[in-house]
Design a protein around this motif. Structure first.
Motif, PDB file in Angstrom:
ATOM      1  N   ALA A 351       0.836  -1.196   0.000  1.00 16.56           N
ATOM      2  CA  ALA A 351       0.000   0.000   0.000  1.00 16.56           C
ATOM      3  C   ALA A 351       0.875   1.252   0.000  1.00 16.56           C
ATOM      4  O   ALA A 351       0.644   2.206  -0.753  1.00 16.56           O
ATOM      5  CB  ALA A 351      -0.937  -0.011   1.212  1.00 16.56           C
ATOM      6  N   GLY A 352       1.913   1.237   0.840  1.00 17.78           N
ATOM      7  CA  GLY A 352       2.797   2.393   0.922  1.00 17.78           C
ATOM      8  C   GLY A 352       3.559   2.613  -0.380  1.00 17.78           C
ATOM      9  O   GLY A 352       3.734   3.748  -0.835  1.00 17.78           O
ATOM     10  N   ASN A 353       3.984   1.528  -0.971  1.00 17.99           N
ATOM     11  CA  ASN A 353       4.699   1.616  -2.232  1.00 17.99           C
ATOM     12  C   ASN A 353       3.839   2.304  -3.291  1.00 17.99           C
ATOM     13  O   ASN A 353       4.308   3.161  -4.045  1.00 17.99           O
ATOM     14  CB  ASN A 353       5.043   0.196  -2.688  1.00 17.99           C
ATOM     15  N   ALA A 354       2.560   1.931  -3.313  1.00 14.93           N
ATOM     16  CA  ALA A 354       1.655   2.532  -4.298  1.00 14.93           C
ATOM     17  C   ALA A 354       1.509   4.021  -4.037  1.00 14.93           C
ATOM     18  O   ALA A 354       1.591   4.843  -4.960  1.00 14.93           O
ATOM     19  CB  ALA A 354       0.297   1.844  -4.236  1.00 14.93           C
ATOM     20  N   LEU A 355       1.309   4.378  -2.777  1.00 16.51           N
ATOM     21  CA  LEU A 355       1.090   5.796  -2.474  1.00 16.51           C
ATOM     22  C   LEU A 355       2.366   6.601  -2.704  1.00 16.51           C
ATOM     23  O   LEU A 355       2.318   7.727  -3.217  1.00 16.51           O
ATOM     24  CB  LEU A 355       0.601   5.954  -1.038  1.00 16.51           C
ATOM     25  N   ALA A 356       3.510   6.014  -2.361  1.00 17.17           N
ATOM     26  CA  ALA A 356       4.766   6.738  -2.581  1.00 17.17           C
ATOM     27  C   ALA A 356       5.022   6.961  -4.068  1.00 17.17           C
ATOM     28  O   ALA A 356       5.647   7.936  -4.466  1.00 17.17           O
ATOM     29  CB  ALA A 356       5.929   5.959  -1.959  1.00 17.17           C
ATOM     30  N   THR A 357       4.523   6.045  -4.882  1.00 19.19           N
ATOM     31  CA  THR A 357       4.667   6.227  -6.327  1.00 19.19           C
ATOM     32  C   THR A 357       3.954   7.507  -6.775  1.00 19.19           C
ATOM     33  O   THR A 357       4.402   8.196  -7.689  1.00 19.19           O
ATOM     34  CB  THR A 357       4.064   5.020  -7.067  1.00 19.19           C
ATOM     35  N   ARG A 372      -7.335   8.471  -9.342  1.00 18.19           N
ATOM     36  CA  ARG A 372      -7.852   8.610  -7.982  1.00 18.19           C
ATOM     37  C   ARG A 372      -8.505   7.315  -7.505  1.00 18.19           C
ATOM     38  O   ARG A 372      -8.391   6.939  -6.338  1.00 18.19           O
ATOM     39  CB  ARG A 372      -8.844   9.775  -7.921  1.00 18.19           C
ATOM     40  N   PHE A 373      -9.194   6.631  -8.408  1.00 22.46           N
ATOM     41  CA  PHE A 373      -9.729   5.309  -8.062  1.00 22.46           C
ATOM     42  C   PHE A 373      -8.606   4.422  -7.520  1.00 22.46           C
ATOM     43  O   PHE A 373      -8.753   3.751  -6.492  1.00 22.46           O
ATOM     44  CB  PHE A 373     -10.307   4.639  -9.315  1.00 22.46           C
ATOM     45  N   MET A 374      -7.485   4.424  -8.216  1.00 20.87           N
ATOM     46  CA  MET A 374      -6.390   3.535  -7.814  1.00 20.87           C
ATOM     47  C   MET A 374      -5.771   3.982  -6.500  1.00 20.87           C
ATOM     48  O   MET A 374      -5.379   3.159  -5.673  1.00 20.87           O
ATOM     49  CB  MET A 374      -5.333   3.492  -8.907  1.00 20.87           C
ATOM     50  N   MET A 375      -5.709   5.291  -6.323  1.00 18.09           N
ATOM     51  CA  MET A 375      -5.131   5.777  -5.081  1.00 18.09           C
ATOM     52  C   MET A 375      -6.015   5.385  -3.899  1.00 18.09           C
ATOM     53  O   MET A 375      -5.535   4.866  -2.891  1.00 18.09           O
ATOM     54  CB  MET A 375      -4.965   7.299  -5.125  1.00 18.09           C
ATOM     55  N   VAL A 376      -7.317   5.628  -4.045  1.00 19.54           N
ATOM     56  CA  VAL A 376      -8.231   5.268  -2.960  1.00 19.54           C
ATOM     57  C   VAL A 376      -8.191   3.764  -2.712  1.00 19.54           C
ATOM     58  O   VAL A 376      -8.258   3.306  -1.566  1.00 19.54           O
ATOM     59  CB  VAL A 376      -9.662   5.741  -3.291  1.00 19.54           C
ATOM     60  N   ALA A 377      -8.051   2.995  -3.772  1.00 16.85           N
ATOM     61  CA  ALA A 377      -7.947   1.541  -3.597  1.00 16.85           C
ATOM     62  C   ALA A 377      -6.754   1.194  -2.717  1.00 16.85           C
ATOM     63  O   ALA A 377      -6.865   0.369  -1.797  1.00 16.85           O
ATOM     64  CB  ALA A 377      -7.819   0.857  -4.956  1.00 16.85           C
ATOM     65  N   ALA A 378      -5.621   1.833  -2.963  1.00 14.04           N
ATOM     66  CA  ALA A 378      -4.434   1.546  -2.152  1.00 14.04           C
ATOM     67  C   ALA A 378      -4.688   1.922  -0.695  1.00 14.04           C
ATOM     68  O   ALA A 378      -4.274   1.211   0.226  1.00 14.04           O
ATOM     69  CB  ALA A 378      -3.226   2.291  -2.704  1.00 14.04           C
TER      70      ALA A 378
END
Ligand code: HEM
Ligand code: HEM
Lengths: 552, 244, 53
Positions: A351-357, A372-378
């Motif tokens: 999850a952190g990896n995705a958000l840090a990306t 934003r869909f993908m961010m909220v998913a993470a």
């Protein structure tokens, strides 16, 4: 699409359909009038339904060899549409069962329409119908792009996609007729299970054969997750479904396991269905479509490797947290609890990896609802795994188990994580597949996003509330040392939350309908444009930032 | 180390094997000992098997998805024991293929519901739950009274159960259809031999109130009334694990 | 026999967990792998319009 199959592939397809028709006939004859027999007719109907269009194009000339210089995306396109249709169907039934818990008489006096038979249609419809089709469709896409290689042939992907959907339809119609093994998430009976094994083996072979042809030396990490999904689901499915049928011709079978061994096997399966169906495969999506859409590489590739092995290893131990304080030996419960807690580490790493990306690209997240869909998913992935690890602690589980808290946790994961990452990936993928710059309407993606987010929040908060209230009421004592509430007292307290949940679910369903409309309109507009301009090239749909457009 | 992993990864098959091995360990380590263990399942010499009618009722319970809302597993917690009765032992579900412990209590636990209510209460409750419990959200199962129970295939069901390890005798299998009818029609000829095969404590009565016709309601109520009654091991064992 | 299986399960699982974790971390941080990983993570961003020949 059929004309794009080679002549040899068309012939093999016909052969397969003929064999299937005979199998269907045998089932229909052996099962005379029972659900098993009806499923025989369903198999025949499906074979004919695919066979007729095939025959119509059967003698079309060999396809233009130039197509073999391109990726093969036809099954992915069909898979996307099927996923969206299953989403609507499965979530519609979800709203229906949610309404039944608030207003139990909101149905007709027919067995197929009662809660107990509809509920597995909901769970299988969303998990296997919606989630499964999305996984198959995206996996074919990601596999080819990251391997720089075309799928090895054009027939087996169709066999997998259509065969898998046949499995889903047999499952759902079976539940309506009362065909079920009663094992949660493994309800389909023995014949559907055997069919799924065949489909799955072909799916696995497609993966292996494509990887063997890859031009890129390194296998990109998204494929690791898809592979773990395929492999481990196969193991789980085969072991948990071991059973003895009453006879060929009878749908019913008896599980090879019983009692406590069966419980452990079932929840080893159940939890890892969550891990490898609802998590690993969707992490594959996350690790490909999120960086792709953001136009930035994943923050830390190393971290993604570490979390991969962590998840693959540790999830398998965690199943026993479904059986705390039961007749399962306590050391197994403790083991499950321990691993569930450690599991938080690789989960949050992902999850952190995705958000840090996304760090440094927040303006894109703000402007682009797809991203934003993908961010909220993470974010929801992070929330639901934290919640899961928390609920796996025995003392917490003594309160949460058997209550709506579990259902809240499930849907934080299912709506917030699984469905959101899928919608995001599909919105990134659809323009790419149909060779357009963008979706039909960016505004509608925005509408879908807010409906989905609002629906998820309402649903999850309603269930957290009702679950905790329920758990507390069950264990509250009066001063004189007797139980304070009857079971019915707790049920009455649930009523307002059940209404809220149905409302939240309705919002989410509306979002899915808007999304499907948007996808179908994109396809239509693309077709019209192609008719006018005559074909385009493969356009990956990056973020809107023009600097990041494809360089070649 | 690095060279090793690079090889694994370059060679797809080896990568596949790595995933399988890494992933399988947990399952094997946790599940395998449950099969070698004897103390997982307590001994209960007086444990009896389901009669054909009860087994048919159990299949209906599964068919209608009752397990989605009712658990059959009382945990070792004080409030559960006080609310539902002695906590469940592993042995009590040793003939349950598959187990129906459940994971959600939309309705109460029913592991010990056997003999708690009358047959007539169950029939009325299944016909329309809100007639007897006004606040209930349980579905009405009216078709159970309408549908005749299919019994001609019961020998096959018992045989399949025997194949997976339940000690049904040849006589039980042979007489399965007749016994199913007889259990719910105690005055009829078919009732002869049922108690011989399944024990004197077997419930012999017209569960749906009509001995002439064998309905799905008969079967389901017969199953409900035997729940928690296949053995008295739980009542006899000291409940030492509460809160553990 | 059973006690042995259980003892093995309980102790060996932990050992295995640690060994695996160490192995994976070493692999991920092995200096020679750095270039490969960098290439891999950037690889998805370009040249994916058609299969390579
Ligand atoms: C429109 C949105 C949805 C609504 C209204 C909805 C509603 C429901 C309801 C009412 C239940 C039964 C709960 C109970 O028995 O107490 C349920 C169970 C479940 N749903 Fe959904 N659902 C929705 C979407 C989804 C999605 C998208 C997924 C998965 C991707 C999903 C997965 C599940 C699962 C796994 C269960 C079983 C939970 C358990 O046994 O603990 N649902 N849902
Ligand atoms: C670190 C990760 C996770 C852990 C440790 C975890 C743990 C748990 C626990 C303790 C329960 C309750 C079991 C019970 O009391 O019956 C549960 C139920 C469940 N979880 Fe998770 N969870 C995790 C992530 C997820 C995710 C990401 C999803 C995705 C959708 C998910 C889906 C479910 C489902 C469907 C159930 C309900 C099973 C049932 O009873 O039918 N979990 N999980």
């Amino acid at each position: 699409m059929i004309a794009r199959l080679t002549v040899a592939e068309r012939q093999s397809a016909l052969l397969i359909l003929i064999v299937m028709s005979f199998l269907g006939l045998a089932m229909a004859a052996a099962g005379r009038g029972t659900p098993f027999g009806l499923h025989g007719f369903l198999v025949i109907a499906a074979s004919i339904g695919v066979g007729l269009p095939l025959l119509r194009k059967f003698y079309a000339p060999e396809p233009d060899p130039a197509q073999f210089e391109q990726y093969y995306d036809d099954p992915t396109k069909v898979g996307i549409v099927l996923a969206m249709l299953w989403a609507i169907a499965g979530m519609f039934v979800g709203v229906w069962v949610a309404a039944l818990l608030a207003w139990p008489d909101l149905t007709i006096d027919a067995a197929w329409a009662s809660f107990g038979r509809l509920r597995p249609i909901h769970t299988s419809g969303v998990i296997f119908g919606f989630g499964g089709n999305a996984l198959i469709a995206t996996s074919f896409h990601v596999l080819q792009r990251t391997s720089r290689a075309r799928l090895p042939d054009q027939l087996s992907p169709w066999f997998v996609l259509l065969g898998y959907n046949l499995f889903c339809v047999v499952a759902a119609t079976g539940y309506m007729m009362g065909v079920t093994q009663s094992k949660e998430y493994a309800e389909p009976e023995w014949y559907a299970d055997i069919w799924l094994v065949i489909v799955w083996v072909v799916y696995f072979l497609i993966y292996i054969r494509t990887l063997a042809r890859r031009k890129e030396p390194h296998i990109y990490v998204a494929n690791w997750y898809y592979m773990a999904f395929i492999l481990v689901v196969a193991i789980l499915h085969i072991v948990n479904n071991l059973a003895v049928p009453v006879s060929f011709g009878d749908f019913k079978s008896y599980s090879a396991f019983s009692g406590v061994q069966d419980a452990m096997t079932q929840w080893w399966y159940g939890h890892n269905a969550v891990a490898f169906f609802l998590t690993a495969g969707f992490l594959g999506m996350l690790y490909y479509y999120l960086p792709k859409r953001a136009g930035r590489p994943i923050f830390s590739y190393r971290l993604s490797i570490i979390s991969f092995w962590g998840i693959t290893f540790m999830y398998m131990w965690a199943g026993s947290h479904h059986l705390h304080y039961t007749a399962l030996p306590q050391w197994v419960q403790t083991l499950g609890m321990t691993f569930s807690i450690v599991l938080l580490v690789p989960s949050w790493a992902s999850a952190g990896n995705a958000l840090a990306t996304l760090n440094g690209a927040w303006h894109k997240v703000r402007d682009d609802a797809t991203l934003r869909f993908m961010m909220v998913a993470a974010v929801f992935y992070g929330i639901s795994t934290f919640e899961g690890s928390f609920m796996a602690i025995r003392a917490v589980n003594s309160l949460s188990h058997y209550t709506d808290w579990t259902v809240g946790h499930v849907h934080a994961g299912a709506l917030g994580w699984v469905a959101m990452i899928t919608f995001g990936s599909i919105y990134a993928l659809v323009p790419w597949m149909w060779k357009r710059e963008t979706m039909y309407s960016a505004r509608l993606i925005e509408v879908h996003f807010w409906l989905a987010l609002a629906g998820t929040v309402v649903y999850v908060f309603a269930m957290w509330n009702s679950g905790i209230i329920q758990g507390l009421m069950w264990r509250t004592y009066t001063d004189s040392g007797t139980l304070a509430y009857s079971f019915i007292d707790s049920l009455v307290a649930m009523h307002p939350y059940y209404i809220a949940r149905a409302f939240g679910g309705l919002l989410f369903l509306l979002g899915a309908i808007v999304g499907t409309y948007n996808v179908l309109m994109t396809i239509r507009v693309a077709k019209r444009e192609r008719a006018q301009s005559g074909g385009g090239t493969d356009v990956p749909s990056y973020g809107r930032d023009p600097v990041l457009q494809a360089g070649e | 180390m690095s060279e090793f992993h690079r090889k694994i990864e370059r060679n797809t098959m080896r990568f596949v094997l790595a995933i399988i091995v890494v992933a399988s360990i947990g399952g094997i380590v946790e599940i395998a000992p449950l099969f070698t263990i004897k103390s997982t399942v307590e001994a209960a010499p007086n444990m009896r098997v389901y009669t054909p009618l009860e087994l048919a009722g159990r299949s209906i319970y599964m068919r209608e998805g009752c397990y989605a809302c009712h658990s059959q597993m009382i945990r070792t917690l004080r409030d559960e024991v006080e609310r539902y009765g002695p906590y469940s032992l592993a042995v009590e579900s040793q003939y349950d293929h598959p187990m129906l412990w459940g994971s959600k209590r939309t309705g109460p636990d029913i592991a010990r519901v056997g003999e708690k209510y009358s047959d007539a209460w169950h029939v009325a409750h299944l016909y329309n739950p809100r007639d007897v419990v006004p606040e209930s959200v349980m579905p009405a199962y009216r078709w159970l009274l309408r549908n005749e129970l299919r019994i001609d295939d019961l020998p096959g069901h018992l045989r399949a159960m025997r194949d997976v390890g339940v000690p049904y005798t040849d006589a039980m299998i042979e007489n399965a259809a007749k016994d199913a009818f007889g259990q719910a029609a105690p005055e009829s000829d078919a009732a002869v031999g049922v108690t011989e095969r399944y024990g004197a404590a077997t419930h012999m009565r017209a569960f749906d109130g009509n001995a002439g016709r064998l309905t799905e309601m008969d079967a389901l109520v017969a199953y409900l009334q035997i729940m928690g009654k296949l053995t008295d091991a739980a009542q006899k064992t000291e409940q030492t694990k509460i809160g553990e | 026999m059973h006690d042995m299986v259980v003892a093995f399960s309980k102790s060996w699982g932990l050992f295995y967990l640690v060994a695996l974790a160490v192995g994976v971390v070493i692999y991920a941080y092995w200096p020679a792998n750095r270039a490969r990983f960098t290439r891999a993570k950037n690889s998805i961003l370009d040249k994916d319009d058609r299969p390579w020949s």
